[in-house]
Design an enzyme around this catalytic site. Structure first.
Site, PDB file in Angstrom:
ATOM      1  N   GLY A  17       0.786  -1.230   0.000  1.00  0.00           N
ATOM      2  CA  GLY A  17       0.000   0.000   0.000  1.00  0.00           C
ATOM      3  C   GLY A  17       0.816   1.277   0.000  1.00  0.00           C
ATOM      4  O   GLY A  17       0.251   2.372  -0.006  1.00  0.00           O
ATOM      5  N   PRO A  28       5.098  -4.707  -0.778  1.00  0.00           N
ATOM      6  CA  PRO A  28       4.907  -3.568  -1.677  1.00  0.00           C
ATOM      7  C   PRO A  28       4.733  -4.029  -3.119  1.00  0.00           C
ATOM      8  O   PRO A  28       5.417  -4.955  -3.567  1.00  0.00           O
ATOM      9  CB  PRO A  28       6.213  -2.783  -1.524  1.00  0.00           C
ATOM     10  CG  PRO A  28       7.235  -3.813  -1.177  1.00  0.00           C
ATOM     11  CD  PRO A  28       6.514  -4.853  -0.364  1.00  0.00           C
ATOM     12  N   CYS A  32     -14.784   1.269 -27.661  1.00  0.00           N
ATOM     13  CA  CYS A  32     -16.165   1.773 -27.741  1.00  0.00           C
ATOM     14  C   CYS A  32     -16.786   1.925 -26.356  1.00  0.00           C
ATOM     15  O   CYS A  32     -17.738   1.207 -26.003  1.00  0.00           O
ATOM     16  CB  CYS A  32     -17.020   0.832 -28.564  1.00  0.00           C
ATOM     17  SG  CYS A  32     -16.327   0.523 -30.165  1.00  0.00           S
ATOM     18  N   GLU A  33     -16.213   2.802 -25.559  1.00  0.00           N
ATOM     19  CA  GLU A  33     -16.724   3.115 -24.219  1.00  0.00           C
ATOM     20  C   GLU A  33     -16.407   4.577 -23.956  1.00  0.00           C
ATOM     21  O   GLU A  33     -15.272   5.003 -24.195  1.00  0.00           O
ATOM     22  CB  GLU A  33     -15.996   2.282 -23.137  1.00  0.00           C
ATOM     23  CG  GLU A  33     -16.167   0.789 -23.217  1.00  0.00           C
ATOM     24  CD  GLU A  33     -17.519   0.308 -22.710  1.00  0.00           C
ATOM     25  OE1 GLU A  33     -18.194   1.070 -21.985  1.00  0.00           O
ATOM     26  OE2 GLU A  33     -17.895  -0.818 -23.075  1.00  0.00           O
TER      27      GLU A  33
HETATM   28  C1  PLP Z   1      -2.551  -5.637  -3.838  1.00  0.00           C
HETATM   29  C2  PLP Z   1      -1.927  -6.165  -2.631  1.00  0.00           C
HETATM   30  C3  PLP Z   1      -0.651  -5.723  -2.239  1.00  0.00           C
HETATM   31  C4  PLP Z   1       0.118  -4.659  -2.964  1.00  0.00           C
HETATM   32  O1  PLP Z   1      -0.475  -3.409  -2.838  1.00  0.00           O
HETATM   33  P1  PLP Z   1       0.318  -2.105  -3.352  1.00  0.00           P
HETATM   34  O2  PLP Z   1      -0.597  -0.988  -3.044  1.00  0.00           O
HETATM   35  O3  PLP Z   1       0.531  -2.286  -4.812  1.00  0.00           O
HETATM   36  O4  PLP Z   1       1.588  -2.026  -2.605  1.00  0.00           O
HETATM   37  C5  PLP Z   1      -0.078  -6.309  -1.125  1.00  0.00           C
HETATM   38  N1  PLP Z   1      -0.735  -7.272  -0.410  1.00  0.00           N
HETATM   39  C6  PLP Z   1      -1.956  -7.699  -0.759  1.00  0.00           C
HETATM   40  C7  PLP Z   1      -2.606  -8.745   0.058  1.00  0.00           C
HETATM   41  C8  PLP Z   1      -2.601  -7.165  -1.867  1.00  0.00           C
HETATM   42  O5  PLP Z   1      -3.821  -7.595  -2.195  1.00  0.00           O
END
Ligand code: PLP
Length: 417
Positions: A242, A278, A346-347
């Protein structure tokens, strides 16, 4: 933001490392994803440097960009993988990642996903429901094995980001509610083929504010204490992914060092290995999507449209998440215009930018859609009979094709006709 050292303008033309994007477009055609190998390495190293003081292991979230070369580049740096399905596990193993460096997520793992994970000997399967724990136990029992399992806890923290990418709220489908954990611990004591080794959270994507991690971590730390007092030997404490990147110069992402400063003191004394997942942080700014201007036209009100040969089939983020991507001309211009940059699908949702000030490009010229490395090519699809694009990786002065463009034959290869 792209690193301008890795994506410089040389003699008025945008390059990826030492290679001209004009030349790549000529050689491989468009639309084309172009990835800087050194950008991947730099981002991974920046992440590792930030958390260097912590006993941790980083598992790149393969779903952000699952190209085998991307996975292998990171794996050669020592990075592990977080996979979301049997298919992603297959990719990681094909790319050469050792099972001892892979963890598996997924809110809807099938029995065959679970069997593949357990048989492969991955570090940990992260379970998201009581029913899944039972299924893991059945599958591992049938194989005569013991499955290493983590519990994904839903910390009920609503991270401020796009609603489609917040995942730690109890309204969302992810994880097990804290309130159910006592029951889960009781159940786990009866499951002979499951070994609870880890706790896990992932609260969403593109999170700018470290307070959301802190709030969720405090809950996960309570769960750690509860799990230990219930007699479980928790070795992995997984904080998820995240971590944010900059897409818009006006909205710079919180530096990774800030997250490290806030999070390390909270988790360094847990006596566990901290896992990170990440995805976006590593890959988003490694890649541009090269696209050719097919047509320009104006409507009767004077509104300008630039119709390009890439669209939501190659990069769905603007359509799916209202995401902002910077768009620049590959050959520098000295005048600009305001235009909608739209794709051929086509959207009405098939656009990269609306009312955007962009270089005054002509038909036949090339645009680069920036920061296209995360959740770009992995979400590309064949809607409208479109061919998924080619992908190139650049390392210094060398460019290598890492995915061929789809062919018409591939569009129908699985149809029984
Ligand atoms: C999508 C996801 C991530 C990666 O998220 P990012 O925002 O790209 O870092 C990590 N762990 C899980 C369980 C996810 O579903």
């Amino acid at each position: 933001m792209l690193d301008s050292n890795l994506f410089p303008y040389c003699d008025g033309t945008l390059h990826c490392e030492g290679v001209s994007l004009e030349k790549l477009a000529e050689e491989y055609g468009t639309p084309l994803f172009v990835t800087s190998r050194n950008s991947l390495i730099n981002q991974y190293r920046a992440f590792e440097k930030a958390f260097a003081g912590l006993d941790h292991f980083t598992c790149y979230s393969v779903k952000a960009n699952f190209n085998l070369h991307v996975i292998r580049t990171l794996s050669e740096e020592g990075c592990g993988c977080d996979v979301n399905s049997g298919g992603e596990l297959f990719r990681a193993l094909q790319a050469g990642v050792e099972p001892g460096k892979i963890i598996m997520a997924g809110v809807g793992k099938t029995a065959s996903d679970i069997e593949y994970g357990v048989k492969s000997g991955i570090v940990m399967l992260k379970a998201e429901s009581v029913s899944e724990l039972r299924l893991v136990n059945d599958v591992a029992g049938r194989l005569g094995m013991k499955a290493s399992v983590g519990i994904r806890v839903n910390p009920n923290v609503t991270a401020e980001t796009h609603p489609y990418i917040t995942t730690g709220d109890s309204k969302e489908k992810f994880g097990i509610d804290e309130a159910d954990l006592d029951e889960v611990f009781d159940l786990l004591k009866t499951l002979e083929h499951v070994d609870l080794t880890g706790l896990d959270m992932h609260i969403g994507s593109q999170i700018f504010d470290a307070n959301f991690y802190e709030a969720a971590l405090e809950k996960l730390l309570d769960v750690l204490a509860a799990a230990r007092s219930a007699g479980f030997d928790i070795r992995y404490f997984d904080i998820g992914g995240g971590f944010p990147v900059t897409y818009e110069p006006q909205k710079p992402a919180t530096p990774i060092g800030h997250f490290a400063e806030k999070l390390i003191p909270l988790v360094e004394k847990t006596g566990t290995t901290i896992l990170f997942e990440p995805g976006r942080f590593i890959v988003a700014n490694s890649t541009v999507l090269l696209t050719k201007v097919l047509y320009r036209k104006q409507n009767h009100a004077g509104k300008e449209f630039v119709i390009v040969d890439a669209g939501m089939t190659e990069l769905i983020r603007p359509a799916l998440y209202q995401s902002y991507h910077e768009i620049v001309a590959v050959s520098q211009h000295n005048s600009v215009m305001v235009a909608d940059i739209v794709g051929p699908v086509c959207e009405s949702g098939d656009f990269f930018a609306r009312e955007r000030t962009v270089d005054r490009v002509k038909e036949g010229e090339m645009l680069a859609v920036l920061s296209a490395g995360a959740y770009g090519s992995v979400m590309s699809n064949n809607y409208n009979g479109r061919l998924r694009p080619a992908e190139v990786m650049v390392d210094g002065d060398n460019a290598k094709l890492i995915r061929k463009r789809d062919s018409f034959e591939q569009l129908i290869q699985n149809e029984v006709f």
